[in-house]
Design an enzyme around this catalytic site. Structure first.
Site, PDB file in Angstrom:
ATOM      1  N   HIS A  32       0.910  -1.119   0.000  1.00 37.57           N
ATOM      2  CA  HIS A  32       0.087  -0.005   0.071  1.00 37.57           C
ATOM      3  C   HIS A  32       0.921   1.156  -0.100  1.00 37.57           C
ATOM      4  O   HIS A  32       0.323   2.446  -0.423  1.00 37.57           O
ATOM      5  CB  HIS A  32      -1.094   0.259   1.290  1.00 37.57           C
ATOM      6  N   GLY A  33       1.988   1.077   0.704  1.00 34.99           N
ATOM      7  CA  GLY A  33       2.826   2.374   0.526  1.00 34.99           C
ATOM      8  C   GLY A  33       4.085   2.307   1.465  1.00 34.99           C
ATOM      9  O   GLY A  33       3.971   1.192   2.390  1.00 34.99           O
TER      10      GLY A  33
END
Lengths: 353, 562
Positions: free
Chosen positions: B325-326
């Site tokens: 996701h990041g």
């Protein structure tokens, strides 16, 4: 369902939406970045809006808004009243000219005493630049009983396209809400031409700067309520050159600085110098401990959450100079890493009362 | 370009018309749809199309090389090289800054002030999605599950604009067969497509935007300045916001693909009705879940190597899922909470199974731990076993075998595909197992009570929300501040908790409990209306949605940044 019928459904749906919400389409078009797509949308939206208005097809949308109790910021706007002379130069009204001489040190009227029971109410507002500054200011104000910070950002707005969002009308709403002071930053979306009856004023040109100064003066005048309410106008920081040219940002800042000098009660706070490294844009700022931190987002315009702290501290320091909301013996929030050159509010306000 | 905008409406109108006109001429249609997809992707920044083209060429070359290679060792080396190339691209654009920042902080903490060079790297939209799709293609070729397709087919598969920037993560085996021949222009499931698009529009434009602006953003931007109830409801609000935002994009993507004649797998199946974290991951971002299962969890060993290794694999999978996701520690912690929660559920299920075996005094193999060396692909199995009696229990010898519990039946719906017309596609392995082994059932004694189901749902939802505090917070210190306030800030005023906010949260969760047949009936009735009236109703819907929440612009979808 056959593809032809599907196409019919889509076409009818879009046409219905366009006609019944033609104002929304104009609004959306005005918010788009300058370019062919925006021109295309507006070329369709404006005639559609006129047609819908003639046919009173905007009635359901208006009724729905009324039903939802939504206040429309409508009325005569000083931002859109641009008249030009025969040379296509904007003619400025008396308010735009301001007082005959700069009122840099003109004090605001006597400020009310503040206490924990009646804390100072400061509104932080502006365009999307405020999305980082507002939360940081709220954080810095946490625990200070004599200070209450509210924040309200309106992304994609500015002074250049009041048809999309009219800051003079919104300033009237703020005036009615009557906060004690207003901290405001506008300009990030204003790198575009100003529409005048005979065309558009080129961004950064002398005529553009004159009209922009007029508009800033109008908004400052309403917010400061004849100098009875301090307004802290934050300048634009340097931006990455391929996003907004440095020279343009300097023109814009000079226009708002000149406007601030003409309206009593307005303090112009220089963020340009506070965020400049070697006189220009930098992603990073020194952290005061020999290192640096990322202060700007990848678009080269906005602040990172951490980077917004410098602006928030500068704004609150400016507010404290007028109001002395900090308990005695405690300094107001100082900019991280020391006070950068040029970071002090300019012009310096006179002591209240 | 994002879906609910005027630009996209104009774009889609043109693409829809030309696509069906050109559909009979496949040699023209494929370059056309490819060009349209590249236009869609390059609308914001044309430079990113070069990256997309590079990814396409790299993976197509890799797939063909893997397919043609003679020896297994060479095939593995070529696969490894292609995967490293993909991860390199992803790492450079997505994780370089995180790496530099972390190394720099570590060096500073030991007094070595030698910062690594910091580069400002713009994150191309959707890079995680199309990279994962491309990797799955090459790996499937390596596994001999599919043959390499032509370059134009693969390019269309990777760039097809409905799924390009935020999924669903469609597999080549699902999409490429649909490119083999022209789609039928007289058989478009328009009612379903319009329902998906309008439902998505409502969720995004009304619920997600309202919650974001009214409570979530103000609270998470400055948690210290808010009260505990505000933190609590902002967290619930964020759970609804991210569901409405992400599922809206997925549903609109599926709807637009349907209108163009293509079918995508579903990506969400009422996730907040989940009764366990395992159940939740069968319902949330299902196409990512099955990707992680098939290309990460099972290759790691899955649950074949004993309990300890299973726990490690679960946690590793979820941590990497978080990092997907990041590049931030908040995402790592989010993944850690889910991984740990799944392990606890797993352990609890094991414990209950052991007790049950003791009670029955019958030696029966654990449903959770198959013999070593055996890949357990249970009905609807995901990348971890579910320690949830509702969905996972096996019949005990001598016990009556009732019909599948509704919760288990619901899982079958969301096991990878939904909707008619997908029979011709090769379903995901999990879905195969669901169809092939209808053995999901529970012993009478294991039937949970209604109260038990709701307790499970509430506990599960709150654990998910706890993890969301880290997921949403801009940094670790903000997340810890939010948690601190949550435990200490009661009794303060909470002006942000308004009836509108509460209503939006209730609607966002409530719609997930509406029975599927309700939507089916509504859809059927809509499909019987004349096309012009359908268009009128859809237009009115757009106006009402737009009026309910005034905008100064549509915020980008949350998952665009992933």
């Amino acid at each position: 369902m056959p593809a032809g019928r599907v196409l019919l459904v889509i076409a009818v749906a879009l046409a219905t939406a366009m006609l019944l919400d033609s104002r929304g389409m104009v609004h959306t078009g005005e918010a788009m970045p300058p370019g062919g797509a925006r021109d295309f949308v507006l070329d369709i939206a404006h005639p559609t809006d006129s047609l819908a208005h003639e046919l009173r097809l905007d009635w359901p949308h208006e009724k729905l808004n009324q039903l939802l109790g939504r206040q429309q910021y409508t009325g005569p706007s000083d931002l859109t009243r641009v008249s030009v002379d025969q040379d296509n130069q904007p003619v400025l009204g008396p308010q735009a000219q301001g007082s005959a001489s700069p009122s840099a040190s003109a004090p605001v009227a006597a400020l009310r005493p503040i206490s924990a029971a009646a804390p100072l109410h400061v509104l932080f507002t502006g365009d999307s630049m405020m999305l980082g500054i507002g939360p940081q200011a709220t954080n810095l104000a946490t625990g200070i009983k004599t200070l209450r910070v509210d924040q309200e950002a309106h992304p994609s707005t500015g002074l250049v396209v009041p048809q999309f969002f009219d800051w003079s009308l919104y300033a009237m709403k703020i005036d009615r809400d009557n906060p004690d002071a207003v901290v405001i930053i506008i300009g990030g979306n204003d790198g575009q031409g100003i529409a005048v009856p005979n065309g558009a004023l080129q961004p950064g040109s002398e005529e553009w700067a004159v009209e922009y100064r007029r508009r800033a003066t109008v908004v400052m005048g309403i917010l400061s309520h004849d100098g009875t309410r301090p307004v802290y106008w934050l300048s634009m920081p340097p931006t990455r050159d391929d996003e907004v040219p440095t020279r343009f940002m300097q023109v814009l800042n000079a226009a708002t600085q000149q406007a601030a000098q003409r309206v009593p009660g307005v303090r112009w706070i220089n963020l340009y110098d506070a965020y400049a490294v070697n006189g220009g844009f930098s992603d990073e700022l020194p952290d005061g401990h020999g290192g640096s931190y990322l202060a700007r987002t990848s678009d080269g315009v906005h602040f990172t959450y951490k980077g917004a702290e410098v602006a928030a501290r500068l704004a609150l320091a400016g507010v404290d100079r007028d109001w002395h909301y900090m308990p005695q013996g405690k300094p107001a929030p100082a900019p991280a890493g020391g006070t950068p050159p040029g970071a002090s509010p300019a012009p310096a306000p006179a002591p209240p009362g | 370009m994002i879906f609910p905008t005027i630009e996209f409406a104009a774009f889609f109108l043109v693409v829809f018309t030309l696509s069906w006109l050109l559909m009979p001429h496949q040699r023209v249609w494929k370059p056309f749809i490819l060009a349209a997809s590249y236009f869609f992707y390059g609308y914001a920044d044309v430079r990113f199309t070069l990256l997309l083209a590079a990814s396409t060429l790299l993976n197509q070359a890799g797939a063909i090389a893997v397919h043609r290679a003679a020896g297994q060792r060479l095939r593995k080396a070529l696969l490894f090289t292609t995967v490293i190339g993909n991860l390199g691209l992803l790492g450079w654009f997505k994780y370089y800054g995180f790496l530099v920042d972390s190394v720099d902080s570590a060096l500073r903490s030991v007094g070595l002030g030698a910062p690594l060079p910091f580069l400002r790297i713009a994150l191309p939209v959707g890079i995680s999605f199309f990279t994962f799709m491309a990797m799955s293609y090459v790996i499937d070729v390596y596994r001999r599950e599919i043959q390499p397709t032509s370059l134009i087919n693969f390019a269309v598969y990777e760039a097809f604009f409905p799924h390009l920037v935020a999924g669903p993560i469609v597999r080549a085996s699902e999409f490429v067969p649909q490119l083999q021949g022209p789609r039928n222009p007289r058989d478009i499931p328009a009612a379903r497509a319009f329902f998906l698009i309008m439902g998505g529009l409502f969720k995004k434009v009304v619920l997600a935007e309202l919650l974001a602006t009214h409570i979530v953003d103000p609270v998470f931007n400055s948690p210290d300045a808010h009260s505990a109830p505000e933190i609590l409801f902002a967290t619930y609000g964020y759970a609804v916001q991210i569901f409405c935002d992400f599922s809206a994009y997925s549903e609109m993507a599926i709807g637009f693909a349907l209108l163009l004649g293509f079918r995508f797998p579903d990506n969400f199946n009422r996730p907040y009705t989940a009764t366990s974290l395992g159940d939740y991951w069968h319902r949330w971002h299902m196409t990512l879940s099955r990707w992680l299962r098939d290309y990460l969890y099972i290759p790691l060993g899955g649950n074949r190597r004993g309990p300890k290794r299973t726990y490690v694999n679960l946690v590793v999978t979820m941590l990497l899922g978080g990092l997907w996701h990041g590049a931030a520690w908040t995402y790592v912690i989010w993944g850690g909470i889910h991984g740990t929660g799944l392990c606890v559920e797993h352990w609890w299920g094991e414990r209950k199974a052991r007790r049950r075996r003791r009670r029955a005094r019958t030696p029966y193999p654990s449903p959770y731990m198959p013999p070593a060396g055996h890949v357990q692909v249970l009905p609807g199995d995901h990348y971890y076993p579910i320690a949830n009696p509702i969905a996972r229990a096996r019949p005990l010898p001598g016990r009556a075998v009732p019909k599948p519990h509704p919760a288990a039946a619901a899982r079958l719906e969301g096991a990878g595909f939904a909707g008619p017309g997908l029979a011709g596609l090769r379903p995901a392995p999990g879905a195969v197992a669901v169809a092939a082994a209808p053995e999901v059932s529970v012993g009478q004694d294991d039937q949970p009570s209604v109260v038990g189901v709701w307790v499970c749902r509430i506990v599960t939802f709150n654990v998910i929300c706890l993890a969301f505090i880290f997921f949403r917070s801009p940094d670790l210190s903000s997340a810890l501040s939010a948690l601190g306030v949550l435990f200490t800030g009661w009794g303060q005023p909470s002006p942000l908790i308004t009836p509108t906010v509460l209503l939006a949260i209730a609607v966002g969760i409530g719609v997930q409990y509406l029975p599927t047949r309700f939507w089916d009936r509504l859809q059927l009735r809509f499909s019987l209306i004349r096309p012009a009236v359908q268009g009128l109703l859809l237009g009115l819907g757009i106006v009402v949605f737009h009026t309910l929440v005034p905008h100064t612009g549509i915020a980008p979808f949350i998952y665009f940044r992933f």
